[in-house]
Structure formats: structure tokens, C-alpha cells
Design a protein around this motif. Structure first.
Motif, PDB file in Angstrom:
ATOM      1  N   PHE A  75     -65.160 -14.182  15.109  1.00  0.00           N
ATOM      2  CA  PHE A  75     -65.603 -15.430  15.728  1.00  0.00           C
ATOM      3  C   PHE A  75     -66.205 -16.378  14.704  1.00  0.00           C
ATOM      4  O   PHE A  75     -66.185 -17.597  14.887  1.00  0.00           O
ATOM      5  CB  PHE A  75     -66.599 -15.126  16.852  1.00  0.00           C
ATOM      6  CG  PHE A  75     -65.952 -14.497  18.056  1.00  0.00           C
ATOM      7  CD1 PHE A  75     -65.290 -15.283  18.989  1.00  0.00           C
ATOM      8  CD2 PHE A  75     -65.973 -13.125  18.241  1.00  0.00           C
ATOM      9  CE1 PHE A  75     -64.678 -14.715  20.093  1.00  0.00           C
ATOM     10  CE2 PHE A  75     -65.367 -12.548  19.334  1.00  0.00           C
ATOM     11  CZ  PHE A  75     -64.712 -13.336  20.264  1.00  0.00           C
ATOM     12  N   ASP A  88     -70.048 -19.161  18.586  1.00  0.00           N
ATOM     13  CA  ASP A  88     -69.282 -18.290  17.685  1.00  0.00           C
ATOM     14  C   ASP A  88     -70.193 -17.562  16.702  1.00  0.00           C
ATOM     15  O   ASP A  88     -69.975 -16.389  16.380  1.00  0.00           O
ATOM     16  CB  ASP A  88     -68.233 -19.104  16.916  1.00  0.00           C
ATOM     17  CG  ASP A  88     -66.931 -19.267  17.693  1.00  0.00           C
ATOM     18  OD1 ASP A  88     -66.790 -18.666  18.774  1.00  0.00           O
ATOM     19  OD2 ASP A  88     -66.052 -20.000  17.207  1.00  0.00           O
ATOM     20  N   ALA A 117     -68.236 -11.406  22.952  1.00  0.00           N
ATOM     21  CA  ALA A 117     -66.997 -12.181  22.882  1.00  0.00           C
ATOM     22  C   ALA A 117     -67.258 -13.570  23.458  1.00  0.00           C
ATOM     23  O   ALA A 117     -67.727 -13.691  24.598  1.00  0.00           O
ATOM     24  CB  ALA A 117     -65.877 -11.496  23.657  1.00  0.00           C
ATOM     25  N   THR A 169     -63.169 -18.625  24.464  1.00  0.00           N
ATOM     26  CA  THR A 169     -62.691 -19.972  24.152  1.00  0.00           C
ATOM     27  C   THR A 169     -61.175 -20.005  24.333  1.00  0.00           C
ATOM     28  O   THR A 169     -60.648 -19.446  25.279  1.00  0.00           O
ATOM     29  CB  THR A 169     -63.117 -20.365  22.730  1.00  0.00           C
ATOM     30  OG1 THR A 169     -62.603 -19.397  21.794  1.00  0.00           O
ATOM     31  CG2 THR A 169     -64.619 -20.404  22.607  1.00  0.00           C
ATOM     32  N   ASN A 210     -59.733 -13.109  23.704  1.00  0.00           N
ATOM     33  CA  ASN A 210     -61.025 -13.080  23.020  1.00  0.00           C
ATOM     34  C   ASN A 210     -61.797 -11.777  23.158  1.00  0.00           C
ATOM     35  O   ASN A 210     -62.460 -11.354  22.205  1.00  0.00           O
ATOM     36  CB  ASN A 210     -61.890 -14.255  23.494  1.00  0.00           C
ATOM     37  CG  ASN A 210     -61.428 -15.570  22.904  1.00  0.00           C
ATOM     38  OD1 ASN A 210     -61.544 -15.798  21.711  1.00  0.00           O
ATOM     39  ND2 ASN A 210     -60.870 -16.422  23.744  1.00  0.00           N
ATOM     40  N   ARG A 224     -61.188  -9.150  20.480  1.00  0.00           N
ATOM     41  CA  ARG A 224     -61.655  -9.458  19.129  1.00  0.00           C
ATOM     42  C   ARG A 224     -62.938  -8.705  18.760  1.00  0.00           C
ATOM     43  O   ARG A 224     -63.254  -8.574  17.579  1.00  0.00           O
ATOM     44  CB  ARG A 224     -61.876 -10.972  18.983  1.00  0.00           C
ATOM     45  CG  ARG A 224     -60.595 -11.779  19.105  1.00  0.00           C
ATOM     46  CD  ARG A 224     -60.865 -13.266  19.193  1.00  0.00           C
ATOM     47  NE  ARG A 224     -61.386 -13.808  17.946  1.00  0.00           N
ATOM     48  CZ  ARG A 224     -61.753 -15.079  17.802  1.00  0.00           C
ATOM     49  NH1 ARG A 224     -61.689 -15.913  18.843  1.00  0.00           N
ATOM     50  NH2 ARG A 224     -62.202 -15.526  16.649  1.00  0.00           N
ATOM     51  N   ASN A 276     -61.228 -20.012  30.540  1.00  0.00           N
ATOM     52  CA  ASN A 276     -62.270 -18.976  30.572  1.00  0.00           C
ATOM     53  C   ASN A 276     -62.441 -18.382  31.963  1.00  0.00           C
ATOM     54  O   ASN A 276     -63.050 -17.316  32.120  1.00  0.00           O
ATOM     55  CB  ASN A 276     -63.596 -19.511  30.023  1.00  0.00           C
ATOM     56  CG  ASN A 276     -64.217 -20.603  30.894  1.00  0.00           C
ATOM     57  OD1 ASN A 276     -64.550 -20.394  32.057  1.00  0.00           O
ATOM     58  ND2 ASN A 276     -64.410 -21.784  30.316  1.00  0.00           N
TER      59      ASN A 276
END
Length: 347
Positions: A40, A85, A240, A243, A250, A253, A293
Motif C-alpha cells: 500500500f 495507504d 487493507a 481503493t 485489495n 495484498r 469499495n
């Protein structure tokens, strides 16, 4: 059908670009750094501390602001995209710089934009320390502008949130968004204005008679105040920021290849704007959760033993939250995330 690609945004091409950039960026490494591009935020290790950096813009949401001539909140979006982020890697954002590109320097309008940036910085508990304004009449029409920003944060290297921390059995907590935030607007504009000819001043029953202008320009929520004490208390295994790419892109990640996030989408009610877009755009669930989202702006990964402590802290900050899922062991060939609706996989 990929409606987002039809609106001009190719997620697959974006993912390929990140993959290519990783190879280029590796050539610039001057010291050991275990954190790859694709997290991020970017990470630069300095001994016992890590410096984190994030840069972002607002995207085609700017076109809504320009048409509506509403300039006082778009700066908050730019700050939020960067600050959240930084937060997702476990750091406290420290300061922000903005970059404004304009067709014509209108001091009154630009002051409103920068005031929004300052409001976002106050909410994120960081300083606005400078920026740059570029007047480029050959690049932009006189009423056009673009904004981007850059944030730096810091934390102890040992406190970084990496994909080594989440564990099988961890609980996933969703913190609500207040709407679209700053993603998916190319498709939003196509559905609402090109395909169905809505007006920004239209007040719709499905939106509780709020105007489309007010709904679409709600600034992105900043989660720093809600989450920072949880980080200080080391109660979080992963975060997370939801976005571009939605939950589907996301949440994975923050995970390693041994884990799968299982999320029950019946655990919360998406904001009314998502129902409107799904119906008018004839979007299936998989597209909705890959583009928007869908009402969740941040996902926290927590140890079950810390779940009640986390809930109590969120309540003390007056933060709404939902228990939306858990982490399970990922079998060979499984995806990193499984979204369920009515007990059925919706990907």
C-alpha cells in the motif's frame, strides 16, 4: 462483461504495469529492502526505523467537482488516499505535500482546494509542509485542474505490517466507507450521466433524497484517528485499504500465499449509491466488489484473542465496525479471497 474496461479503465493492464515496474525498480536498490513494490505504500528502511511514502491523486472524481464547481472537499480526498495507504503498513503519517496543475491560476478557487487539503491533514493528524502549483494553459482548459499529493510516515521497522503477520483463524473487521470515496468514477460517470442522463442536481429517493452532487462529492474517509491506538497497542496483524480494485483486489495484498480471506458480504449493508449503480449499470456482484469499495473502506486483520480489545477501542473512538470474515488456510489452486453472499461464492 467487463463494464469497467468499457468505461475506459483496464484493471488487468494496470496489474501488468505494476508487475513490469517491479522489475525496473529493483535495479535502483542501494540497500537491503524486503518490501516489494505493490504494497500500500513504499518503504525505506533506516536502521531500526522505516520511512513510508505514498503518492496518489483523485482521479475522474475531479470532473464531478469541476462540473459542480465545488472545490472545498476534493483536497480531503487526495490526503485520504495517501494517509490511509501509510496507515495500512502500520505507520503514522507525518506530513503532506500537494501538487496542483491548472489551466489558469484562480487564487480564490485554488485557496478552496488547498483549504480542503489542510482539512484532510488535520483529520489525519499531519502537517501540510508545502507543495507546487503549475499553471499550464496549453495542457488544461482555463477551468480545469488536477491534484496529486505525497505523504511520508514513520514507524519502527519491527512494527511494520507485513504479510508475515496474518495467521489462519484471524478475524477480519470492516470499517465502513461513507460512499464511493475516490474510486470507480469513470464507470460511475458512464452509468449515471452517459447511459442514463442523470443530472448532478437530481435528488433520488434511493439516496434518501440527497442530490447526486452531494453523494458523489462526499470526501474519502480518513481512518487515522480510529486506528492509530490499535497500532500503538500492537493489536493489528494487517490492514487493507479498499481503493481501486475493491475488496477482491485489495484484501489479498495484506496476505501471504498460504492464506485465504473468507468474507461474508451479508455482514453489512452497502451504501445506497452502490445499489443504484448496480441496478442502473446492470453490474454483477463480482464486478461490484472488484470496482467499488461496496461500503467497506478499511479491513483490519486481528488475532481472535484481541478481537474484544479491538472492538472496545473502536467503540471508544465512535467508529462503526462489522465482523466480516476470517482467514483460512489456502488450498492449492484456491484464490486469495472468497466472497460469499447467502453462503455462495460470488466471484
Amino acid at each position: 462483461m467487463d463494464q469497467y474496461k468499457e468505461a475506459g479503465v483496464d484493471i488487468a493492464a494496470g496489474n501488468e504495469l505494476v508487475h513490469r515496474i517491479k522489475k525496473i525498480a529493483k535495479q535502483t536498490r542501494t540497500r537491503k529492502n524486503e518490501n516489494e513494490i505493490g504494497n500500500f505504500s513504499g518503504t525505506y528502511q533506516l536502521g531500526s526505523k522505516s520511512i513510508l511514502a505514498s503518492t496518489d491523486g483523485v482521479g475522474t472524481k475531479l470532473m464531478i467537482a469541476q462540473e459542480a464547481q465545488v472545490y472545498d472537499s476534493i483536497g480531503i480526498d487526495c490526503v485520504a488516499m495517501c494517509a490511509n495507504d501509510i496507515l495500512a503498513q502500520g505507520a503514522q503519517p507525518l506530513f503532506f505535500l500537494d501538487y496542483l496543475a491548472v489551466g489558469q491560476n484562480n487564487p480564490e478557487k485554488l485557496e478552496k482546494i488547498v483549504k480542503g487539503v489542510a482539512d484532510g491533514c488535520i483529520d489525519a493528524e499531519m502537517e501540510l509542509i508545502g507543495g507546487e502549483t503549475a499553471e499550464m494553459p496549453d495542457m488544461y482548459d482555463k477551468d480545469e485542474f488536477d491534484i496529486a499529493g505525497f505523504t511520508v510516515g514513520i514507524c519502527e521497522t519491527n512494527d511494520l505490517l507485513t504479510n508475515k503477520l496474518p495467521q489462519e483463524g484471524d478475524i477480519l473487521i470492516g470499517l465502513p466507507s461513507n460512499g464511493l470515496h475516490s474510486n470507480g468514477y469513470s464507470l460511475v460517470r458512464k452509468i449515471l450521466f452517459k447511459d442514463h442522463h442523470y443530472s448532478l442536481d437530481d435528488k433520488l429517493e434511493i439516496l434518501n433524497n440527497e442530490s447526486l452532487k452531494d453523494e458523489l462529492l462526499k470526501p474519502t474517509k480518513i481512518y487515522v484517528k480510529a486506528v492509530k491506538k490499535l497500532l500503538e497497542s500492537k493489536l493489528i496483524h494487517g490492514i487493507a485499504h479498499i481503493t481501486g480494485g475493491g475488496l477482491l483486489e485489495n484484501v489479498p495484498r495484506m496476505l501471504n500465499e498460504k492464506l485465504q480471506a473468507v468474507i461474508d458480504t451479508d455482514a453489512w449493508e452497502p451504501n445506497p449509491i452502490f445499489k443504484l449503480l448496480k441496478e442502473e449499470g446492470k453490474l454483477d456482484d463480482a464486478n461490484c466488489y472488484r470496482i467499488f469499495n461496496m461500503g467497506i473502506g478499511l479491513v483490519l486483520c486481528v488475532d481472535p484473542n484481541n478481537y474484544q480489545k479491538v472492538c472496545s477501542q473502536l467503540e471508544s473512538e465512535n467508529e462503526t465496525y462489522f465482523k466480516i470474515g476470517k482467514l483460512e488456510a489456502r488450498a492449492s489452486g484456491d484464490s486469495a479471497i472468497k466472497l460469499l453472499k447467502g453462503g455462495k461464492n460470488i466471484q
